[in-house]
Scaffold this motif. Structure first.
Motif, short mmCIF file in Angstrom:
data_model
loop_
_atom_site.label_atom_id
_atom_site.label_comp_id
_atom_site.label_asym_id
_atom_site.label_seq_id
_atom_site.Cartn_x
_atom_site.Cartn_y
_atom_site.Cartn_z
N ALA A 1 72.32 31.77 -4.17
CA ALA A 1 72.51 33.22 -4.04
C ALA A 1 73.89 33.59 -3.51
CB ALA A 1 71.45 33.80 -3.12
N LEU A 2 74.55 32.70 -2.76
CA LEU A 2 75.82 33.06 -2.12
C LEU A 2 76.86 33.59 -3.10
CD1 LEU A 2 77.75 33.11 0.35
CD2 LEU A 2 78.33 30.74 -0.23
N PRO A 3 77.27 32.83 -4.12
CA PRO A 3 78.30 33.38 -5.02
C PRO A 3 77.81 34.58 -5.82
CG PRO A 3 77.45 31.29 -5.86
CD PRO A 3 76.88 31.46 -4.49
N GLN A 4 76.52 34.60 -6.16
CA GLN A 4 76.00 35.74 -6.92
C GLN A 4 75.99 37.02 -6.09
OE1 GLN A 4 75.69 35.05 -10.10
NE2 GLN A 4 76.16 32.94 -9.52
N ALA A 5 75.65 36.89 -4.82
CA ALA A 5 75.67 38.05 -3.93
C ALA A 5 77.10 38.58 -3.77
CB ALA A 5 75.09 37.68 -2.57
N ALA A 6 78.07 37.68 -3.68
CA ALA A 6 79.46 38.10 -3.55
C ALA A 6 79.92 38.87 -4.79
CB ALA A 6 80.34 36.88 -3.31
N ILE A 7 79.59 38.36 -5.96
CA ILE A 7 79.97 39.03 -7.21
C ILE A 7 79.29 40.38 -7.32
CG2 ILE A 7 79.82 38.90 -9.72
CD1 ILE A 7 80.05 35.84 -9.42
N LEU A 8 77.99 40.42 -7.03
CA LEU A 8 77.24 41.66 -7.16
C LEU A 8 77.72 42.72 -6.18
CD1 LEU A 8 74.91 42.98 -8.68
CD2 LEU A 8 73.35 42.10 -6.96
N ALA A 9 78.08 42.32 -4.97
CA ALA A 9 78.60 43.27 -3.99
C ALA A 9 79.91 43.89 -4.45
CB ALA A 9 78.79 42.57 -2.64
N ARG A 10 80.77 43.09 -5.04
CA ARG A 10 82.04 43.62 -5.53
C ARG A 10 81.83 44.57 -6.70
NH1 ARG A 10 86.34 40.49 -3.46
NH2 ARG A 10 87.73 41.26 -5.09
N VAL A 11 80.89 44.24 -7.59
CA VAL A 11 80.59 45.13 -8.71
C VAL A 11 79.98 46.44 -8.22
CG1 VAL A 11 79.19 45.39 -10.79
CG2 VAL A 11 80.34 43.23 -10.35
N MET A 12 79.08 46.36 -7.26
CA MET A 12 78.47 47.57 -6.69
C MET A 12 79.53 48.46 -6.06
SD MET A 12 76.00 49.57 -5.91
CE MET A 12 74.44 48.74 -6.15
N ARG A 13 80.42 47.88 -5.30
CA ARG A 13 81.49 48.67 -4.66
C ARG A 13 82.37 49.34 -5.71
NH1 ARG A 13 86.85 47.85 -3.88
NH2 ARG A 13 87.83 48.87 -2.05
N SER A 14 82.80 48.57 -6.72
CA SER A 14 83.68 49.11 -7.75
C SER A 14 82.99 50.23 -8.53
CB SER A 14 84.11 47.98 -8.69
OG SER A 14 84.91 48.48 -9.74
N ALA A 15 81.71 50.02 -8.89
CA ALA A 15 80.98 51.04 -9.65
C ALA A 15 80.80 52.31 -8.83
CB ALA A 15 79.62 50.49 -10.07
#
Length: 315
Positions: free
Chosen positions: A189-203
């Protein structure tokens, strides 16, 4: 909505047909003969020919492809060359480990990423935003197999809170099963959470700059109220894409993690089957993983249409 779903379903069928052909060709042209591997280098030609005939390897590749696809359409997925057991039984046993592991890791990823991304977007340019982005950058950079070994060192060897590997089975209870999958799920989950958090912030930042958000603020809503009532839903489309792809990746990309924790999942089965040249198992597992990716993308497309009705109007 029905017309949109039918078009996407037709695209799914075409993708599956193309994927089955690519998978068969790529695996079949790989060097090595399963019969020769099973009998060894000193096998007699007559014995080798008999085994190849028994396994169906004496047929031409087009005939074997048609037989393979036809069997799948009829629910017959073949028999393992090595273990001489139905492939469906082998895969079914492993799915009870790999699917819960992927769902567990995805759940952890969403639980961590959503609050982190929303928090960072609401504090753009401030210390909180910088801290979250720095943490996500680190999460993307750290290899999950290295992080898995660190988790084993800390929580299994030093603290002894978790087992270093293996799976107790679901017959021991839900808690025992989830407890055994916790460290592997965190590592995945660690790298996936990092990617998803960045996408959420950008969106969210893109949505916060839209005219309708300024209109909502002009009507008296606070920044927090506008974000939760109007911004979050409109930012979900790119986030849904990432979540769908993440589940497929977690299901298909857990080979290394399952090796680290000695989990009897699909990833470990693929690794063992490739080593044993058990082609029928490899082909079906890869086809299953590709099907999961295509199916998830299909469901994400339907979720798009539910969230944004403009997509239905374009079809």
């Amino acid at each position: 909505m029905l017309r949109y779903a039918l078009k996407r379903f037709l695209s799914l069928l075409i993708s599956l047909a193309v994927a089955s052909l690519v998978i068969f060709v790529v695996i079949e042209v790989a060097p090595g003969d399963p019969a020769s591997f099973m009998l060894g280098l000193n096998a007699q030609p007559e014995t080798l020919a008999a085994l190849r005939s028994e396994l169906g390897l004496d047929q031409s590749r087009p005939e074997r492809y048609i037989e393979w696809v036809g069997g799948m359409l009829q629910g017959d997925f073949g028999t393992s060359y090595t273990y001489r057991t139905p492939v469906t039984e082998m895969i079914g046993d492993r799915l009870w480990v790999s699917v819960p592991l992927a769902l567990y890791a995805l759940f952890l990823s969403v639980v961590v990423a959503f609050p982190a991304g929303i928090y960072a977007a609401s504090r753009r340019g401030r210390a909180g935003d910088i801290g979250v982005m720095g943490a996500t950058q680190l999460g993307v950079a750290v290899p999950n197999f290295w992080f898995a070994m660190i988790l084993v060192l800390i929580f299994s060897i030093n603290l002894r809170w978790f087992s270093a590997g293996g799976f107790v089975g679901w017959d021991k209870g839900l808690f025992a099963g989830l407890h055994a999958l916790t460290l592997p799920a965190i590592a995945l989950a660690l790298p996936q959470a990092a990617i998803l958090a960045r996408v959420m912030r950008s969106a969210l930042l893109d949505v916060l700059g839209e005219d309708f958000m300024r209109t909502a603020r002009a009507k008296g809503l606070t920044a927090r109220q506008a974000l939760w009532r109007h911004g979050l839903r409109n930012a979900l489309i790119p986030v849904l894409t990432i979540i769908g792809l993440q589940f497929s990746f977690l299901l298909a990309g857990s080979i290394i993690i399952e090796q680290v924790f000695y989990l009897p999942g699909l990833g470990r089965l693929v690794f063992q089957s490739i080593s044993a040249r058990d082609l029928i198992v490899v082909e079906l597992v890869v086809m299953l993983l590709v099907f999961s990716v295509i199916l998830v993308n299909f469901l994400v497309d339907l979720a798009y249409a539910a969230v944004d009705p403009r997509l239905r109007a374009r079809t």
